[in-house]
Design a protein around this motif. Structure first.
Motif, PDB file in Angstrom:
ATOM      1  N   GLY A 241      -4.874 -25.267  -2.311  1.00 26.97           N
ATOM      2  CA  GLY A 241      -4.894 -25.177  -0.855  1.00 26.97           C
ATOM      3  C   GLY A 241      -6.294 -25.419  -0.330  1.00 26.97           C
ATOM      4  O   GLY A 241      -7.282 -25.344  -1.077  1.00 26.97           O
ATOM      5  N   PHE A 242      -6.375 -25.691   0.931  1.00 24.21           N
ATOM      6  CA  PHE A 242      -7.654 -25.873   1.610  1.00 24.21           C
ATOM      7  C   PHE A 242      -7.738 -24.871   2.748  1.00 24.21           C
ATOM      8  O   PHE A 242      -6.711 -24.514   3.320  1.00 24.21           O
ATOM      9  N   ALA A 243      -8.942 -24.444   3.064  1.00 23.20           N
ATOM     10  CA  ALA A 243      -9.119 -23.613   4.253  1.00 23.20           C
ATOM     11  C   ALA A 243     -10.370 -24.084   4.961  1.00 23.20           C
ATOM     12  O   ALA A 243     -11.458 -24.074   4.391  1.00 23.20           O
ATOM     13  N   ALA A 244     -10.186 -24.532   6.161  1.00 23.70           N
ATOM     14  CA  ALA A 244     -11.297 -24.963   7.002  1.00 23.70           C
ATOM     15  C   ALA A 244     -11.539 -23.823   7.983  1.00 23.70           C
ATOM     16  O   ALA A 244     -10.672 -23.513   8.793  1.00 23.70           O
ATOM     17  N   GLU A 245     -12.667 -23.196   7.853  1.00 20.88           N
ATOM     18  CA  GLU A 245     -12.923 -22.002   8.668  1.00 20.88           C
ATOM     19  C   GLU A 245     -14.201 -22.179   9.488  1.00 20.88           C
ATOM     20  O   GLU A 245     -15.190 -22.700   8.982  1.00 20.88           O
ATOM     21  N   THR A 246     -14.171 -21.688  10.722  1.00 22.15           N
ATOM     22  CA  THR A 246     -15.369 -21.771  11.576  1.00 22.15           C
ATOM     23  C   THR A 246     -16.275 -20.549  11.403  1.00 22.15           C
ATOM     24  O   THR A 246     -17.392 -20.546  11.918  1.00 22.15           O
ATOM     25  N   GLU A 247     -15.805 -19.518  10.699  1.00 20.04           N
ATOM     26  CA  GLU A 247     -16.604 -18.296  10.493  1.00 20.04           C
ATOM     27  C   GLU A 247     -17.987 -18.651   9.926  1.00 20.04           C
ATOM     28  O   GLU A 247     -18.084 -19.208   8.835  1.00 20.04           O
ATOM     29  N   PRO A 248     -19.067 -18.325  10.643  1.00 17.25           N
ATOM     30  CA  PRO A 248     -20.395 -18.728  10.189  1.00 17.25           C
ATOM     31  C   PRO A 248     -20.963 -17.874   9.052  1.00 17.25           C
ATOM     32  O   PRO A 248     -21.807 -18.345   8.281  1.00 17.25           O
ATOM     33  N   ASP A 249     -20.519 -16.630   8.947  1.00 21.36           N
ATOM     34  CA  ASP A 249     -21.081 -15.747   7.921  1.00 21.36           C
ATOM     35  C   ASP A 249     -20.452 -16.056   6.555  1.00 21.36           C
ATOM     36  O   ASP A 249     -19.230 -16.031   6.398  1.00 21.36           O
ATOM     37  N   ASP A 250     -21.296 -16.347   5.555  1.00 21.38           N
ATOM     38  CA  ASP A 250     -20.801 -16.785   4.249  1.00 21.38           C
ATOM     39  C   ASP A 250     -19.860 -15.770   3.596  1.00 21.38           C
ATOM     40  O   ASP A 250     -18.812 -16.148   3.066  1.00 21.38           O
ATOM     41  N   ASP A 251     -20.246 -14.493   3.631  1.00 23.35           N
ATOM     42  CA  ASP A 251     -19.411 -13.483   2.974  1.00 23.35           C
ATOM     43  C   ASP A 251     -18.085 -13.305   3.698  1.00 23.35           C
ATOM     44  O   ASP A 251     -17.036 -13.176   3.068  1.00 23.35           O
ATOM     45  N   ALA A 252     -18.150 -13.311   5.007  1.00 21.09           N
ATOM     46  CA  ALA A 252     -16.919 -13.141   5.790  1.00 21.09           C
ATOM     47  C   ALA A 252     -16.004 -14.347   5.590  1.00 21.09           C
ATOM     48  O   ALA A 252     -14.783 -14.206   5.477  1.00 21.09           O
ATOM     49  N   ARG A 253     -16.613 -15.536   5.496  1.00 16.66           N
ATOM     50  CA  ARG A 253     -15.803 -16.746   5.280  1.00 16.66           C
ATOM     51  C   ARG A 253     -15.155 -16.721   3.896  1.00 16.66           C
ATOM     52  O   ARG A 253     -13.989 -17.060   3.729  1.00 16.66           O
ATOM     53  N   LEU A 254     -15.929 -16.272   2.908  1.00 18.03           N
ATOM     54  CA  LEU A 254     -15.390 -16.160   1.549  1.00 18.03           C
ATOM     55  C   LEU A 254     -14.212 -15.177   1.513  1.00 18.03           C
ATOM     56  O   LEU A 254     -13.192 -15.440   0.863  1.00 18.03           O
ATOM     57  N   ALA A 255     -14.340 -14.088   2.258  1.00 17.13           N
ATOM     58  CA  ALA A 255     -13.242 -13.104   2.309  1.00 17.13           C
ATOM     59  C   ALA A 255     -11.988 -13.737   2.917  1.00 17.13           C
ATOM     60  O   ALA A 255     -10.869 -13.507   2.434  1.00 17.13           O
ATOM     61  N   LEU A 256     -12.171 -14.563   3.951  1.00 14.86           N
ATOM     62  CA  LEU A 256     -11.021 -15.253   4.561  1.00 14.86           C
ATOM     63  C   LEU A 256     -10.363 -16.188   3.543  1.00 14.86           C
ATOM     64  O   LEU A 256      -9.136 -16.267   3.450  1.00 14.86           O
ATOM     65  N   GLY A 257     -11.205 -16.888   2.776  1.00 14.31           N
ATOM     66  CA  GLY A 257     -10.691 -17.828   1.776  1.00 14.31           C
ATOM     67  C   GLY A 257      -9.921 -17.114   0.677  1.00 14.31           C
ATOM     68  O   GLY A 257      -8.850 -17.565   0.262  1.00 14.31           O
ATOM     69  N   ARG A 258     -10.457 -15.990   0.231  1.00 16.36           N
ATOM     70  CA  ARG A 258      -9.766 -15.227  -0.821  1.00 16.36           C
ATOM     71  C   ARG A 258      -8.417 -14.728  -0.331  1.00 16.36           C
ATOM     72  O   ARG A 258      -7.409 -14.817  -1.046  1.00 16.36           O
ATOM     73  N   ALA A 259      -8.410 -14.210   0.888  1.00 16.39           N
ATOM     74  CA  ALA A 259      -7.155 -13.693   1.444  1.00 16.39           C
ATOM     75  C   ALA A 259      -6.145 -14.829   1.593  1.00 16.39           C
ATOM     76  O   ALA A 259      -4.949 -14.658   1.320  1.00 16.39           O
TER      77      ALA A 259
END
Ligand code: C5P
Length: 225
Positions: A145-163
């Motif tokens: 899968g792919f996830a294109a996220e606008t979240e600028p914070d690296d850790d928060a973006r990684l958490a979104l990707g994991r979820a």
């Protein structure tokens, strides 16, 4: 990569972005050009795989040597993926699929009216194609899968990707940051590949073709595991 490590492998790649019609002349779309998905199809073919490319409104040239199936809407993409995915080695869902579509499609061009001050569109959910593949028995088919996220914070973006990886039942999730100027239509990409058990398998920054090869390296290693 100068390797033929995917000879005999069958890979389905989706690329581009869906368009959801409102009327005969208008649609709801997104800014995915199809570059990253086409680069994956190209790289997989170069490494010897048999590739079915499900192409949604590509803004780039078709890759050579792939079986190309053109679609436009999310429902068409779903039908094409479903028809192509059975028994393949990997399905790489690089396309940007609309989460919603207009509840009804007008047969004629929607008109403005002198008295109105706006227009409200009613949307309904599209099926989550990847999540459906993830839930169904898929017998060793690697799901990416792919996830294109606008979240600028690296850790928060990684958490979104994991979820997202877990929610969709994907084996790998390719996470990238997008914004008004980054991600779409560029020749370069910067991605984090998240694996099973939430591990960061690798981070790659470079031309979309190098990113494609890095993704295929990980897919190839899962296939030979
Ligand atoms: O939920 P989100 O749209 O961020 O998920 C992105 C991933 O899920 C991509 O791999 C995309 O191809 C896939 N997707 C899907 N069906 C949808 C929406 C997204 O398969 N309706």
């Amino acid at each position: 990569a100068d390797r033929r490590d995917l000879v005999g492998r069958r890979i389905v790649v989706t690329a581009g972005g869906t368009r959801e019609p409102l009327d005969p002349v208008r649609f709801l779309g997104n800014r995915s050009s199809g570059k990253q998905g086409v680069a994956i199809a190209d790289a997989a073919r170069a490494r010897g795989a048999e590739v079915v490319l499900i192409a949604a409104n590509l803004e780039v040239a078709d890759p050579a040597g792939c079986d190309i199936r053109r679609v436009s809407t999310a429902l068409e993409l779903q039908a094409a993926v479903t028809a192509a995915a059975a028994g393949v080695d990997a399905v790489v869902m690089a396309a940007a699929v609309a989460d919603y579509r207009p509840a009804s499609v007008s047969e004629s061009k929607i008109k403005k009216d002198a008295s109105d001050s706006g227009l409200t569109l009613e949307l309904v959910r599209n099926p989550d194609i990847l999540a459906e593949l993830g839930r169904a028995p898929h017998d060793g088919t690697i799901l990416v899968g792919f996830a294109a996220e606008t979240e600028p914070d690296d850790d928060a973006r990684l958490a979104l990707g994991r979820a997202k990886r877990a929610a969709k039942g994907a084996d790998l999730l390719v996470l990238n940051r997008v914004g008004w100027t980054e991600g779409f239509a560029n020749d370069e990409n910067a991605v984090t590949i998240i694996g099973r058990d939430d591990t960061v398998v690798t981070e790659v920054h470079g031309a979309k073709l190098s990113v494609a090869d890095a993704i295929l390296d990980v897919v190839g290693s899962l296939l030979t595991e």
